[in-house]
Structures are given as structure tokens and as C-alpha cells.
Design a protein around this motif. Structure first.
Motif, PDB file in Angstrom:
ATOM      1  N   LYS A 210      79.849  32.572 -51.834  1.00  0.00           N
ATOM      2  CA  LYS A 210      79.147  31.920 -50.725  1.00  0.00           C
ATOM      3  C   LYS A 210      79.393  30.417 -50.731  1.00  0.00           C
ATOM      4  O   LYS A 210      79.620  29.811 -49.677  1.00  0.00           O
ATOM      5  CB  LYS A 210      77.648  32.194 -50.823  1.00  0.00           C
ATOM      6  CG  LYS A 210      77.257  33.637 -50.524  1.00  0.00           C
ATOM      7  CD  LYS A 210      75.761  33.844 -50.697  1.00  0.00           C
ATOM      8  CE  LYS A 210      75.377  35.305 -50.440  1.00  0.00           C
ATOM      9  NZ  LYS A 210      73.918  35.526 -50.650  1.00  0.00           N
ATOM     10  N   ALA A 211      79.362  29.816 -51.916  1.00  0.00           N
ATOM     11  CA  ALA A 211      79.577  28.373 -52.018  1.00  0.00           C
ATOM     12  C   ALA A 211      80.994  27.991 -51.595  1.00  0.00           C
ATOM     13  O   ALA A 211      81.204  26.971 -50.929  1.00  0.00           O
ATOM     14  CB  ALA A 211      79.304  27.905 -53.450  1.00  0.00           C
ATOM     15  N   VAL A 212      81.969  28.812 -51.966  1.00  0.00           N
ATOM     16  CA  VAL A 212      83.359  28.545 -51.592  1.00  0.00           C
ATOM     17  C   VAL A 212      83.540  28.657 -50.083  1.00  0.00           C
ATOM     18  O   VAL A 212      84.179  27.804 -49.449  1.00  0.00           O
ATOM     19  CB  VAL A 212      84.317  29.517 -52.324  1.00  0.00           C
ATOM     20  CG1 VAL A 212      85.727  29.412 -51.751  1.00  0.00           C
ATOM     21  CG2 VAL A 212      84.337  29.229 -53.821  1.00  0.00           C
ATOM     22  N   VAL A 213      82.976  29.706 -49.494  1.00  0.00           N
ATOM     23  CA  VAL A 213      83.077  29.896 -48.040  1.00  0.00           C
ATOM     24  C   VAL A 213      82.421  28.729 -47.303  1.00  0.00           C
ATOM     25  O   VAL A 213      82.984  28.179 -46.346  1.00  0.00           O
ATOM     26  CB  VAL A 213      82.430  31.231 -47.618  1.00  0.00           C
ATOM     27  CG1 VAL A 213      82.315  31.318 -46.093  1.00  0.00           C
ATOM     28  CG2 VAL A 213      83.243  32.405 -48.138  1.00  0.00           C
TER      29      VAL A 213
ATOM     30  N   LEU B  59      70.959  26.653 -49.779  1.00  0.00           N
ATOM     31  CA  LEU B  59      71.465  27.508 -50.859  1.00  0.00           C
ATOM     32  C   LEU B  59      70.587  27.394 -52.099  1.00  0.00           C
ATOM     33  O   LEU B  59      70.305  28.391 -52.768  1.00  0.00           O
ATOM     34  CB  LEU B  59      72.903  27.127 -51.197  1.00  0.00           C
ATOM     35  CG  LEU B  59      73.607  27.980 -52.265  1.00  0.00           C
ATOM     36  CD1 LEU B  59      73.640  29.448 -51.841  1.00  0.00           C
ATOM     37  CD2 LEU B  59      75.013  27.473 -52.535  1.00  0.00           C
ATOM     38  N   THR B  60      70.135  26.181 -52.414  1.00  0.00           N
ATOM     39  CA  THR B  60      69.239  25.992 -53.563  1.00  0.00           C
ATOM     40  C   THR B  60      67.941  26.751 -53.363  1.00  0.00           C
ATOM     41  O   THR B  60      67.441  27.415 -54.281  1.00  0.00           O
ATOM     42  CB  THR B  60      68.938  24.490 -53.776  1.00  0.00           C
ATOM     43  OG1 THR B  60      70.161  23.786 -53.999  1.00  0.00           O
ATOM     44  CG2 THR B  60      68.020  24.287 -54.973  1.00  0.00           C
TER      45      THR B  60
ATOM     46  N   ILE C  62      72.080  23.591 -62.108  1.00  0.00           N
ATOM     47  CA  ILE C  62      73.459  23.320 -62.558  1.00  0.00           C
ATOM     48  C   ILE C  62      74.476  23.856 -61.560  1.00  0.00           C
ATOM     49  O   ILE C  62      75.440  23.178 -61.189  1.00  0.00           O
ATOM     50  CB  ILE C  62      73.705  23.922 -63.959  1.00  0.00           C
ATOM     51  CG1 ILE C  62      72.882  23.175 -65.015  1.00  0.00           C
ATOM     52  CG2 ILE C  62      75.188  23.867 -64.327  1.00  0.00           C
ATOM     53  CD1 ILE C  62      72.872  23.845 -66.377  1.00  0.00           C
ATOM     54  N   PHE C  63      74.245  25.088 -61.099  1.00  0.00           N
ATOM     55  CA  PHE C  63      75.183  25.701 -60.154  1.00  0.00           C
ATOM     56  C   PHE C  63      75.261  24.895 -58.858  1.00  0.00           C
ATOM     57  O   PHE C  63      76.351  24.572 -58.369  1.00  0.00           O
ATOM     58  CB  PHE C  63      74.771  27.138 -59.852  1.00  0.00           C
ATOM     59  CG  PHE C  63      75.636  27.797 -58.815  1.00  0.00           C
ATOM     60  CD1 PHE C  63      76.817  28.427 -59.183  1.00  0.00           C
ATOM     61  CD2 PHE C  63      75.279  27.786 -57.471  1.00  0.00           C
ATOM     62  CE1 PHE C  63      77.634  29.022 -58.220  1.00  0.00           C
ATOM     63  CE2 PHE C  63      76.084  28.378 -56.509  1.00  0.00           C
ATOM     64  CZ  PHE C  63      77.258  28.996 -56.880  1.00  0.00           C
ATOM     65  N   ASN C  64      74.114  24.570 -58.290  1.00  0.00           N
ATOM     66  CA  ASN C  64      74.106  23.881 -57.003  1.00  0.00           C
ATOM     67  C   ASN C  64      74.559  22.432 -57.111  1.00  0.00           C
ATOM     68  O   ASN C  64      75.179  21.906 -56.180  1.00  0.00           O
ATOM     69  CB  ASN C  64      72.706  23.961 -56.384  1.00  0.00           C
ATOM     70  CG  ASN C  64      72.440  25.311 -55.772  1.00  0.00           C
ATOM     71  OD1 ASN C  64      72.859  25.604 -54.662  1.00  0.00           O
ATOM     72  ND2 ASN C  64      71.733  26.167 -56.506  1.00  0.00           N
ATOM     73  N   PHE C  65      74.281  21.792 -58.236  1.00  0.00           N
ATOM     74  CA  PHE C  65      74.783  20.435 -58.448  1.00  0.00           C
ATOM     75  C   PHE C  65      76.304  20.444 -58.487  1.00  0.00           C
ATOM     76  O   PHE C  65      76.964  19.637 -57.815  1.00  0.00           O
ATOM     77  CB  PHE C  65      74.222  19.868 -59.751  1.00  0.00           C
ATOM     78  CG  PHE C  65      74.819  18.543 -60.153  1.00  0.00           C
ATOM     79  CD1 PHE C  65      74.482  17.380 -59.472  1.00  0.00           C
ATOM     80  CD2 PHE C  65      75.727  18.469 -61.199  1.00  0.00           C
ATOM     81  CE1 PHE C  65      75.038  16.155 -59.833  1.00  0.00           C
ATOM     82  CE2 PHE C  65      76.289  17.254 -61.569  1.00  0.00           C
ATOM     83  CZ  PHE C  65      75.946  16.091 -60.881  1.00  0.00           C
ATOM     84  N   ALA C  66      76.879  21.360 -59.257  1.00  0.00           N
ATOM     85  CA  ALA C  66      78.338  21.459 -59.355  1.00  0.00           C
ATOM     86  C   ALA C  66      78.951  21.809 -57.999  1.00  0.00           C
ATOM     87  O   ALA C  66      79.973  21.235 -57.594  1.00  0.00           O
ATOM     88  CB  ALA C  66      78.732  22.501 -60.403  1.00  0.00           C
ATOM     89  N   ALA C  67      78.317  22.760 -57.282  1.00  0.00           N
ATOM     90  CA  ALA C  67      78.829  23.175 -55.975  1.00  0.00           C
ATOM     91  C   ALA C  67      78.805  22.023 -54.977  1.00  0.00           C
ATOM     92  O   ALA C  67      79.765  21.815 -54.225  1.00  0.00           O
ATOM     93  CB  ALA C  67      78.008  24.348 -55.445  1.00  0.00           C
TER      94      ALA C  67
ATOM     95  N   LEU D 200      69.423  15.252 -54.593  1.00  0.00           N
ATOM     96  CA  LEU D 200      69.260  16.253 -53.538  1.00  0.00           C
ATOM     97  C   LEU D 200      68.911  17.622 -54.100  1.00  0.00           C
ATOM     98  O   LEU D 200      67.984  18.291 -53.624  1.00  0.00           O
ATOM     99  CB  LEU D 200      70.533  16.338 -52.697  1.00  0.00           C
ATOM    100  CG  LEU D 200      70.380  17.255 -51.490  1.00  0.00           C
ATOM    101  CD1 LEU D 200      69.723  16.515 -50.345  1.00  0.00           C
ATOM    102  CD2 LEU D 200      71.704  17.836 -51.051  1.00  0.00           C
ATOM    103  N   VAL D 201      69.641  18.062 -55.121  1.00  0.00           N
ATOM    104  CA  VAL D 201      69.396  19.389 -55.684  1.00  0.00           C
ATOM    105  C   VAL D 201      68.020  19.438 -56.355  1.00  0.00           C
ATOM    106  O   VAL D 201      67.320  20.452 -56.287  1.00  0.00           O
ATOM    107  CB  VAL D 201      70.515  19.767 -56.685  1.00  0.00           C
ATOM    108  CG1 VAL D 201      70.218  21.112 -57.340  1.00  0.00           C
ATOM    109  CG2 VAL D 201      71.862  19.826 -55.972  1.00  0.00           C
TER     110      VAL D 201
END
Length: 235
Positions: A20-23, A73-74, A114-119, A164-165
Motif C-alpha cells: 500500500k505504501a509503495v502504491v 495510513l498511520t 517506525i514503518f510510517n516514518f520510514a515510508a 507528523l507520524v
């Protein structure tokens, strides 16, 4: 803690969120590239970009649209990882482990953060890189006001993304208080309007103090969510 974080990613099938993050990153990149170079934001009569006050440079729409998608997404992930775990009773099993509830809940929050920060960081780097590459061959409708060769660009990118995250923890606090996954997601939309919307010439997006205040409130919400996990009854 790191083992618990990886367990959360595995348990919640992090692969589907990566897709989803890539799309989202690709779609945002295409849209913002078109905004900059294909004139989709230009007024048909004047031929100049029709932008809200304070949004006359390319970094403004980049920050706006990436912030919107990241907050949503978060919120969705916090709803699934934590609030949903309470609702479907899988948290009962987690809390039966010989591990403090606060540590379990903290690992879940960190897994999402961590996931959303990196994304968010990678998405903004992709978009800025594409916009900058396009400027070598085309003329942008919006002035390009960032310098990817500057250390300040990356420092600002990391700080803004972290702030933001972290705001997503306010949505989590609301969702846990109301015992509702839907409330978590709806609160994320509320944060978008609060941080990104314009009222005439007034907007919070350009304020230097407002993000600091929201970060403090978000960290307080995260702290309260973790602290009360040890004594609060399961949903």
C-alpha cells in the motif's frame, strides 16, 4: 523490544502495508510531477498555477499530500494493530504473556511509528528526486524551493516526518478512549484538517510553534495510552 516489534509486523502481515505504501508513493509521485510539469494546476484563463495563499512553491503541495496520506495510513495501522486487537480479543492472548502490558503496547506503537516514518521519508525523497530530475528537462509551474544537496534539507525532512507520524498517537488515544477502530481513523482525518487546511489566508501548516505543541500533546497521549494499559480492563 526489537523482537516484539518484528513480531507485530509479522502478526499483522506488514507486507500488505508495504504494498500500500509503495502504491501510494508512486501515485503521489505521478500526481505531483504532473502538478509541476504538466500544468494540471494551472488556471485555464491565465495559465498560472491556481494555488492557495502560501502554497506557491512546489514543497507546499508535496508536504500537503504526503502528510494527508501518511496520517491516514498511520491511523489505519494504529486501528488495526492496537484498537482492533482489543476488539477481536487477540490482545487478551498478548497480555497473557509474561511481559508487561506497557511493553507490549509500546512495541505495537513503535512498530507503526517506525514503518510510517520510514515510508514518509522515502516517499518524500522519491517525489523530490523526481521533481528535481524533471527540472533538468522541463520548466516547473511552481518554483522549486528545496535543495537536495543541502544537509538542512535532510534534517528538516526527518524532523517534519517524525513530528507528523507522532501526531497519529492523538488519533490512537481517541480510538482507545472510545473503544472504536472507526474513531481512530476518523480522528486521523480530523488531524489533516487541523494541520493542513486553509481558512482564507490563515493556515497552521506554516506555523513553527503549532507542530511543537501538537508533538507535545501527541507524546502525552502516547504516554497516557501506555500507562493506563496495565490497569485498564480489556475492551
Amino acid at each position: 523490544m526489537w523482537k516484539l516489534i518484528k513480531l507485530e509486523w509479522k502478526k499483522n502481515n506488514i507486507g500488505k502495508y508495504i504494498k500500500k505504501a509503495v502504491v501510494l508513493a508512486v501515485l503521489l509521485c505521478l500526481f505531483l510531477f504532473a502538478l509541476a510539469y504538466l500544468g494540471i494546476a494551472n488556471d485555464p484563463d491565465t495559465g498560472v498555477p491556481d494555488a492557495a495563499p502560501g502554497n506557491g512553491t512546489i514543497s507546499a503541495p508535496i508536504e500537503l499530500f504526503t502528510s494527508m496520506t501518511s496520517l491516514i495510513l498511520t491511523g489505519v495501522m494504529l486501528s488495526s494493530f492496537i484498537v482492533g486487537a482489543y476488539k477481536n480479543k487477540t490482545m487478551n492472548l498478548m497480555f497473557s504473556y509474561p511481559i508487561r502490558r506497557q511493553k507490549i503496547l509500546t512495541s505495537q506503537m513503535l512498530a507503526v511509528w517506525i514503518f510510517n516514518f520510514a515510508a514518509l521519508v522515502l516517499t518524500r525523497l522519491l517525489i523530490c528526486g523526481c521533481i528535481l530530475a524533471g527540472s533538468c528537462f522541463m520548466t516547473s509551474s511552481f518554483p522549486i524551493d528545496f535543495d537536495m544537496g543541502s544537509a538542512g534539507f535532510y534534517l528538516q525532512l526527518l524532523l517534519k516526518s517524525a513530528v507528523l507520524v507522532t501526531m497519529g498517537f492523538m488519533a490512537l488515544f481517541v480510538g482507545m478512549s472510545m473503544r472504536s477502530s472507526r474513531a481512530t481513523v476518523v480522528s486521523s482525518f480530523g488531524l489533516i484538517f487541523l494541520t493542513q487546511a486553509n481558512i482564507g489566508d490563515f493556515t497552521m501548516a506554516g506555523s513553527a510553534v503549532f507542530p511543537v505543541i501538537l508533538t507535545v500533546i501527541s507524546l502525552a497521549c502516547a504516554f497516557l495510552s501506555v500507562c493506563r494499559a496495565e490497569t485498564e480492563d480489556l475492551m
